[in-house]
Design a protein around this motif. Structure first.
Motif, short mmCIF file in Angstrom:
data_model
loop_
_atom_site.label_atom_id
_atom_site.label_comp_id
_atom_site.label_asym_id
_atom_site.label_seq_id
_atom_site.Cartn_x
_atom_site.Cartn_y
_atom_site.Cartn_z
N THR A 1 0.83 -1.22 0.00
CA THR A 1 0.00 0.00 0.00
C THR A 1 0.86 1.26 0.00
N GLU A 2 2.13 1.12 0.35
CA GLU A 2 3.00 2.29 0.42
C GLU A 2 3.67 2.60 -0.91
N ARG B 1 2.83 3.47 -4.02
CA ARG B 1 2.55 4.69 -4.80
C ARG B 1 3.11 5.96 -4.12
N PRO B 2 2.80 6.16 -2.84
CA PRO B 2 3.38 7.37 -2.21
C PRO B 2 4.91 7.34 -2.14
N ALA C 1 6.09 8.42 -5.42
CA ALA C 1 5.87 9.87 -5.53
C ALA C 1 6.97 10.62 -4.79
N SER C 2 7.33 10.11 -3.62
CA SER C 2 8.36 10.76 -2.82
C SER C 2 9.74 10.63 -3.48
N LYS D 1 10.81 13.07 -6.03
CA LYS D 1 11.32 14.34 -5.51
C LYS D 1 12.81 14.25 -5.16
N HIS D 2 13.33 13.02 -5.13
CA HIS D 2 14.75 12.82 -4.78
C HIS D 2 15.41 11.97 -5.86
N ARG E 1 14.54 13.29 7.05
CA ARG E 1 13.08 13.17 7.11
C ARG E 1 12.57 12.91 8.53
N GLN F 1 9.30 14.52 9.02
CA GLN F 1 8.29 13.84 8.20
C GLN F 1 7.87 12.51 8.85
N TYR G 1 7.92 1.14 5.72
CA TYR G 1 8.05 2.18 4.70
C TYR G 1 9.46 2.18 4.12
#
Lengths: 240, 414
Positions: free
Chosen positions: B6-7, B9-10, B13-14, B17-18, B319, B322, B339
C-alpha cells in the motif's frame, strides 16, 4: 471525552528535573469546544502532545474516550491517534514530498482503508475545505492558509472524535485565520470535540470554554487572580 | 514487518522528488548485480575446473623424475630402478610414464578413423599421448571399462625406433576419446589412423585428464590415449617414475624413492613430488583468480551495502520531522520500518532489473572477446535475490532508527 487527573510531566536531565505539567487536571466533555490559553512556556503544547498521545506522561491518569491510556503500548497509542484524533499544527506539518491528495491519504492508508473509500473521503474533505482543484498541488505551491486547510482536510478525512489544534492560525494573516477558524467551528458543529491551544484571546473567545494554564497547572482566572503575577514565566525548574 | 504494497505509490511519488540520490543507489545496485552475476559465474567455472575428476589414484600417487641419466642405458637402468622402488615398504605398484595428467608435459597427435587419415587431416581428432611402461595401468590406477589393458608382449614389442609414434599397433583410450572417434558405437577392435601409423583399440578406460585442460570445453580435456612402451625402446622419453601406495605413506615413499634413485644413479638428480601437489600447482593460478573474484564480489557487496546504509541514514536524518508527522497521524513503528524497507525494495528492484540486463550484456561481451561460456540464466535471478536480501539487511539499521523517531517530533520546530 478527555480527562486528566493529577497528571504530571517531568523532563529530567542529570542535574535538573523540570515540571512541564504538575498536578494537572482537566475534563473535556464529548462535543465540547475548549480553548486552552496561557503564556509561553506554561505547558500548553505539552498538554496537547500528551492529550494527542504524541508523548507519554510521568504520573497521574489520563482517560481518553473512556480508555486509561498510560498502560497502552506504542501500537495501541498509534491506533488511537489514527482513528480517534485529528491534529492541526501551527506549522501545518504536511509532507513536502507528497501532493495534497497523497498528504490527506497518509493516515487513511495507515488505517488500512480500501482505495475507493480513501478516495471518497479525500475528495469530500477537500470539497469541504474548498481545495478540490488543488489535489495535485504540492504543499510548497500553496499559501499558508491553503496549507492549513489541507491539514484540516487531512484531519477531517479520518472523521476524528477529537480534534487537537495547536495555534492553528498562528502562521496566518487575519483573513486566512478567519477562514480556518470557521472550518474548525464547522467541524465542532458536526459533533467533534475540539481542544485548541491559542495565544489569541479573540480566537479563544469563540470557544465554548476557556482553560488557562500557568506553570504547568490549570488555573481558574476568576478565582485566582494572583496567577497573573506569574504570567510569562517559564515552567519551574528544581535543582536536584 | 513485511514489504508494504500500500506504500508503493506514495513512496514512488516521494522518490520522484529525490531523483538523483535514488538514481545513484539504483545504479550502484545495478552495477553490483552485474558484477556479482558474472564474477560468481567465473568463480563457479574456475571451481568446477579445479574439481575436474580424473580416474587415476590421485591421492596415492607419488612421482619421481630422474634427470641426468644416460639415455643409452635406460633399457637396463629402468628395470633395475623399478625393482628397487618396488622394494620400498608400502609401494604397491611402480612404473614409468612419459607424462602425467595436469603435468603440462603434453605430447599431442591427431588421428582419424579413416585409413587415409594423415596427421594434418582437418577431420582428425587431437589427443594427448601417454606412453606407459609395463605395469603403468595399475600404477596409475586406471579403470578399464571395456576390453583390456596391454599385455607383456605388447609392452616388450613397443619402441619408438626412428619414428615419433611406436611401432606396436595397439592403443587404449579414454571413454571420452572413444565416443569422440566413434559416437554411439563401441570403440573396441576399431582402428585409428595417422598415416602411416595405425592402432587398434584394445581397451577403453575411464576418463583421465590430459596434461593440459581446456577450460572453455572441458570435455576435450579428456581426449587422451595410451600406448605401451618398453624401457629399451623409449629413447629416454620416460619422464616420471610413478609409485602407488596408501595416501598416508606417500611422503615417506617419496623421500625413500628419491634416496634410492639417487643412490642407484650417481650423477643424476632425483626429484620427488606427490601427485596431488602436481595437480594443485596446475590449478594454483585458477585458485588465485577465483579468490580474487571472491574478493571483488565481497568488496562490491560491501560498497553497495554501505551505500544503502549511508543514503538511507541520510534520508532518515533528513526526514525526521516527516517521520514524526507520519507517527503523529497514526503510523506504528512497524509501519515506519515497513516504509523504509519497501522504499529499499523498490530501489533494489529497479537496480536488479537494470543489473540483470547489464550482467547479460557483460556476459555477451566476454563471450565474444574472451571466450567466456554463456552464463546460465539462473545466475541472474540468484544475483537479484542476493542484492534484494543485501538491501533489506543494509536498510534495517537506518530503518530501525527511523522507526524509533517519536511522534512528538512532529511538533518540534523545523
Amino acid at each position: 471525552m478527555l480527562k486528566m487527573n493529577h497528571l504530571s510531566k517531568v523532563y529530567r536531565t542529570e542535574v535538573v528535573e523540570t515540571y512541564a505539567l504538575r498536578d494537572f487536571n482537566i475534563d473535556v466533555k464529548e462535543g465540547e469546544f475548549v480553548a486552552v490559553t496561557g503564556p509561553s512556556g506554561s505547558g500548553k503544547t505539552t498538554f496537547l502532545t500528551i492529550a494527542g498521545l504524541l508523548e507519554t506522561f510521568s504520573g497521574g491518569e489520563y482517560h481518553l474516550d473512556g480508555i486509561e491510556v498510560s498502560q497502552l503500548n506504542d501500537n495501541a497509542r498509534s491506533k488511537i491517534r489514527n482513528e480517534k484524533i485529528g491534529f492541526i499544527f501551527q506549522a501545518f506539518n504536511l509532507i513536502p514530498d507528497l501532493n495534497v491528495y497523497d498528504n490527506i491519504e497518509v493516515p487513511l492508508r495507515y488505517r488500512g482503508m480500501k482505495g475507493a473509500e480513501r478516495k471518497q473521503r479525500i475528495m469530500d474533505s477537500l470539497e469541504r475545505v474548498g481545495l478540490s482543484s488543488r489535489a495535485k498541488h504540492y504543499p510548497a505551491e500553496l499559501s499558508g492558509g491553503q496549507q492549513q486547510r489541507v491539514a484540516i482536510a487531512r484531519a477531517l478525512a479520518g472523521s476524528p472524535r477529537l480534534l487537537l489544534a495547536d495555534e492553528p492560525t498562528g502562521n496566518l494573516d487575519t483573513q486566512m485565520a478567519r477562514g480556518v477558524l470557521e472550518l474548525i467551528e464547522d467541524i465542532h458543529r458536526d459533533g467533534a470535540t475540539i481542544v485548541m491551544v491559542t495565544h489569541d484571546p479573540e480566537l479563544a473567545a469563540r470557544a465554548q470554554r476557556n482553560v488557562h494554564i500557568i506553570d504547568g497547572q490549570v488555573v481558574d482566572l476568576s478565582e485566582e487572580p494572583r496567577f497573573h503575577a506569574h504570567a510569562g514565566e517559564a515552567a519551574q525548574g528544581q535543582t536536584l | 514487518m513485511a514489504i508494504r504494497s500500500t506504500e508503493i505509490r506514495p513512496i514512488l511519488a516521494s522518490l520522484r522528488k529525490h531523483r538523483i540520490p535514488a538514481l545513484l543507489i539504483v545504479l550502484e545496485i545495478a552495477l553490483a548485480c552485474a558484477v556479482l552475476c558474472n564474477a560468481v559465474f567465473m568463480i563457479s567455472q574456475r571451481v568446477s575446473d579445479i574439481q575436474l575428476p580424473s580416474a587415476i589414484d590421485q591421492q596415492g600417487l607419488v612421482t619421481v623424475s630422474l634427470r641426468g641419466t644416460d639415455d643409452k642405458l635406460v633399457g637396463s637402468d629402468i628395470p633395475r630402478n623399478l625393482a628397487a622402488l618396488r622394494g620400498i615398504a608400502g609401494v604397491q605398484q611402480a612404473a614409468v610414464t612419459t607424462s602425467l595428467p595436469l603435468s603440462h608435459n603434453n605430447w599431442g597427435w591427431s588421428f582419424g578413423v579413416s585409413p587415409d587419415s594423415a596427421v594434418a587431416n582437418r577431420k582428425n581428432i587431437n589427443v594427448s599421448l601417454y606412453f606407459l611402461g609395463e605395469g603403468g595401468g595399475k600404477a596409475l590406477g586406471l579403470h578399464v571399462l571395456q576390453g583390456r589393458f596391454f599385455n607383456a608382449d605388447e609392452f616388450a614389442g613397443s619402441k619408438f625406433d626412428t619414428a615419433a609414434l611406436p611401432e606396436t599397433h595397439v592403443v587404449v583410450m579414454t571413454r571420452t576419446a572413444a565416443s569422440r572417434f566413434w559416437p554411439g558405437q563401441s570403440a573396441l577392435g576399431k582402428t585409428i589412423y595417422s598415416k602411416p601409423f595405425y592402432y587398434t583399440v584394445v581397451g577403453v578406460v575411464d576418463d583421465v585428464l590430459r596434461p593440459n585442460v581446456y577450460t572453455q570445453n572441458t570435455s576435450k580435456s579428456y581426449d587422451a590415449i595410451y600406448f605401451p612402451m618398453s624401457a629399451a625402446g623409449s629413447k629416454g622419453a620416460f619422464s616420471y617414475y610413478i609409485l602407488r601406495g596408501a595416501p598416508k605413506d606417500r611422503d615417506r615413499i617419496m623421500r625413500e624413492a628419491e634416496q634410492k634413485l639417487a643412490e642407484l644413479n650417481p650423477g643424476a638428480v632425483a626429484k620427488g613430488k606427490i601427485y596431488m601437489d602436481i595437480r594443485n600447482d596446475y590449478f594454483a593460478d585458477m585458485r588465485s583468480m577465483a579468490w580474487m573474484l571472491v574478493l571483488v564480489c565481497a568488496v562490491m557487496l560491501a560498497v553497495t551495502a554501505f551505500g544503502i546504509v549511508g543514503l538511507t541514514s541520510f534520508w532518515v536524518g533528513q526526514r525526521r520531522r516527516q517521520i514524526g508527522i507520519r507517527r503523529a497521524v497514526g503510523a506504528t513503528r512497524g509501519q515506519i520500518l515497513g516504509y523504509f524497507r519497501t522504499e529499499n525494495f523498490l530501489l533494489s528492484t529497479a537496480g536488479v532489473l537494470i543489473g540483470m540486463l547489464l550482467a547479460f550484456g557483460i556476459n555477451l561481451y566476454l563471450m565474444q572477446h574472451y571466450e567466456m561460456s554463456r552464463m546460465p540464466w539462473y545466475y541472474l535471478p540468484a544475483g537479484a535475490v542476493t542484492l534484494w536480501l543485501l538491501g533489506q539487511l543494509a536498510v534495517l539499521g537506518p530503518a530501525l532508527r527511523a522507526a524509533s523517531v517519536p511522534p512528538v517530533e512532529a511538533t518540534r520546530s523545523v
